[in-house]
Design an enzyme around this catalytic site. Structure first.
Site, PDB file in Angstrom:
ATOM      1  CD  GLN A  22      -2.788   1.155   2.382  1.00 48.46           C
ATOM      2  OE1 GLN A  22      -3.654   2.336   2.613  1.00 48.46           O
ATOM      3  NE2 GLN A  22      -3.079   0.088   3.042  1.00 48.46           N
ATOM      4  CG  ASN A 101       7.208  -0.328  -1.055  1.00 48.21           C
ATOM      5  OD1 ASN A 101       7.041  -1.121  -1.850  1.00 48.21           O
ATOM      6  ND2 ASN A 101       5.990  -0.373  -0.513  1.00 48.21           N
ATOM      7  CB  ALA A 143       7.827  -0.122   9.437  1.00 51.18           C
ATOM      8  CD  GLU A 145      -1.695   2.101   8.613  1.00 54.77           C
ATOM      9  OE1 GLU A 145      -0.884   2.787   7.919  1.00 54.77           O
ATOM     10  OE2 GLU A 145      -2.836   2.570   9.160  1.00 54.77           O
ATOM     11  CG  ASP A 177       0.587   0.977   4.683  1.00 49.74           C
ATOM     12  OD1 ASP A 177       1.849   0.856   4.680  1.00 49.74           O
ATOM     13  OD2 ASP A 177      -0.379   0.024   5.212  1.00 49.74           O
ATOM     14  N   GLY A 256      -7.266  21.285  20.180  1.00 38.04           N
ATOM     15  CA  GLY A 256      -6.790  22.849  20.220  1.00 38.04           C
ATOM     16  C   GLY A 256      -7.645  23.492  21.535  1.00 38.04           C
ATOM     17  CD  GLN A 281     -15.642  29.528  15.643  1.00 37.72           C
ATOM     18  OE1 GLN A 281     -16.929  29.837  15.333  1.00 37.72           O
ATOM     19  NE2 GLN A 281     -14.569  30.086  14.969  1.00 37.72           N
TER      20      GLN A 281
END
Length: 441
Positions: A22, A101, A143, A145, A177, A256, A281
């Site tokens: 992938q 890859n 490695a 995902e 991925d 945030g 907000q």
């Protein structure tokens, strides 16, 4: 109407694609959709492992493969055979981009590391995608995902911070991925622009760990604030949380200073995705807009809710009242009506809804491709951005080794030479899915 062949951003660019599964194919898929000629190198027997992974249709290939390899050409090569290596050398001599890859160190062992490729073709850009950075103590590690999500700081900050489900959690999205493939794509496109000035190709290296880290950069912000203050008031677990040395998992908080949360909508009792996300907000104007839209005008003067700090201290009460409101309406109505009043809001869309969404299916986000075999047509996510003068021409994925003869003849091989390569097993059959399935048994 504009001729998209003349406006394709990467028209005339040749890519040698030695990637599989992938992460790499997602990168080269986008290069193909942007107009590049992408030649996919595959193993003689079986090809890309995803050709048959989770396949649900006999006589075709899996959706996993089809959705990541449309518009490409396929050539099968035994890269351990000198004749196969010679074919790749000839391909690279005329290539603009070489993407790989395969396992850590494997491309170098086979004689196609950066130094060798640069000697073959100084103008060729080589791009590698691996699990970890060069020089990392984990450089040798293969490695997948979830490995990238864990090493990249995503899993430790995803999920719930208390209860039996307080465990590192990987996202269902392909952060390790496809995200890595898109980060590599950025590097490749930058290298192409650089080559316009230097006339020479360079080596682009992208680790999956770094790609995840880049998406999680605000978590480093939070860690630094925690180091300094000892607590994070905008995290859902505040107040009352026993803070440690590392930031906790964020649950469903926005991430945030605004107060965002996922609320149940009408029908939640039977639909696990009948939810809506609403952001309150921090600014006085934004908060006033929210209160007026919800009919919560009393909050504008109530000291428990009228300031951002007060709302952080009373999150549980905020969530409770907002959810009492949202449970009265379905998620689409909430999104349409609250959105029209200026509230940041969105429905939680499940994948059945996304698959059949009328907007996404009509605006080019979800595209339908005719594979032309037992599969028939299949859907996939197309190019995520749009161009004023270019529309991708989506084509089917190649059969295994389908373009062997075409590619080899383009390199100057004769019919006799091609037959010799086939007899020696250097190239495989181009009979497509049927041959592939037989070879895989």
């Amino acid at each position: 109407m504009t001729d998209t062949r003349s406006t394709a951003p990467l028209a005339g660019i040749k890519v040698i694609d030695w990637t599989q599964v992938q992460s790499g194919p997602s990168c080269t898929q986008m290069l193909a959709w942007l107009g590049a000629e992408v030649i996919k190198l595959e193993k003689v027997h079986g090809g890309d492992p995803t050709r048959n992974e989770m396949n649900d249709v006999d006589g075709s290939y899996s959706l996993y493969f089809l959705q990541l390899n449309a518009n490409k050409k396929s050539i099968t090569l035994d890269m351990k055979d000198p004749s196969g290596a010679e074919v790749l050398t000839k391909l690279l001599a005329d290539a603009d981009i070489f993407v790989e890859n395969i396992g850590p160190g494997d491309v170098e062992k086979l004689g196609f590391g950066w130094e060798q490729v640069h000697k073959i073709n100084p103008k060729c850009i080589m791009a590698s995608l691996k699990g970890f950075n060069k020089g990392s103590r984990f450089e040798h590690v293969k490695a997948f995902e979830p490995v990238a999500q864990c090493a990249g700081g995503s899993a430790s900050t995803t999920g719930w911070y208390e209860g039996e489900n307080n465990v590192p959690t990987q996202s269902g999205a392909a952060l390790g991925d496809s995200n890595s493939g898109m980060h590599l794509l950025i590097g490749i496109l930058a290298a192409l622009e650089q080559r316009h000035r230097t006339g020479e190709g360079c080596y682009v290296y992208q680790s999956m760990q770094n790609a995840v880290l880049n998406l999680c950069r605000i978590k480093l912000r939070d860690q630094l604030i925690l180091d300094n203050l000892g607590e994070l008031t905008y995290y859902d677990c505040y107040p009352g949380y026993k803070w440690g040395k590392a930031i906790p998992r964020a649950a469903n908080a926005e991430g945030g200073l605004v107060l965002g949360w996922c609320y149940r909508a009408k029908g939640w009792e039977t639909d696990p995705n009948a939810y809506v996300y609403i952001v309150i907000q921090q600014s006085p104007k934004g908060f006033e807009t929210f209160c007026n839209a919800m009919g919560f005008q009393d909050w504008l003067t109530d000291p428990k809710f009228s300031t951002p700090n007060a709302r952080d201290e009373h999150k549980a009460e905020v969530y409770k009242r907002v959810e009492e409101y949202t449970m009265q309406y379905d998620k689409y109505t909430l999104t349409k009506e609250l959105g029209a009043k200026g509230v940041p809001v969105g429905p939680v869309l499940d994948w059945n809804e996304i698959e059949n969404d009328p907007d996404l299916n009509s605006d080019g986000t979800i595209v339908t491709i005719d594979q032309g075999d037992a599969r028939g047509s299949f859907k996939t996510i197309g190019v995520p951005c749009t161009f004023s003068n270019y529309e991708p021409d989506y084509k089917r994925a190649p059969k295994l080794g389908e373009n062997n003869e075409e590619i080899l003849k383009g390199l100057g091989y004769t019919d006799a030479q091609i037959a010799d390569l086939a007899s020696k097993g250097v190239i495989g059959s181009n009979d497509g899915a049927k041959a592939d399935l037989v070879a895989a048994k």
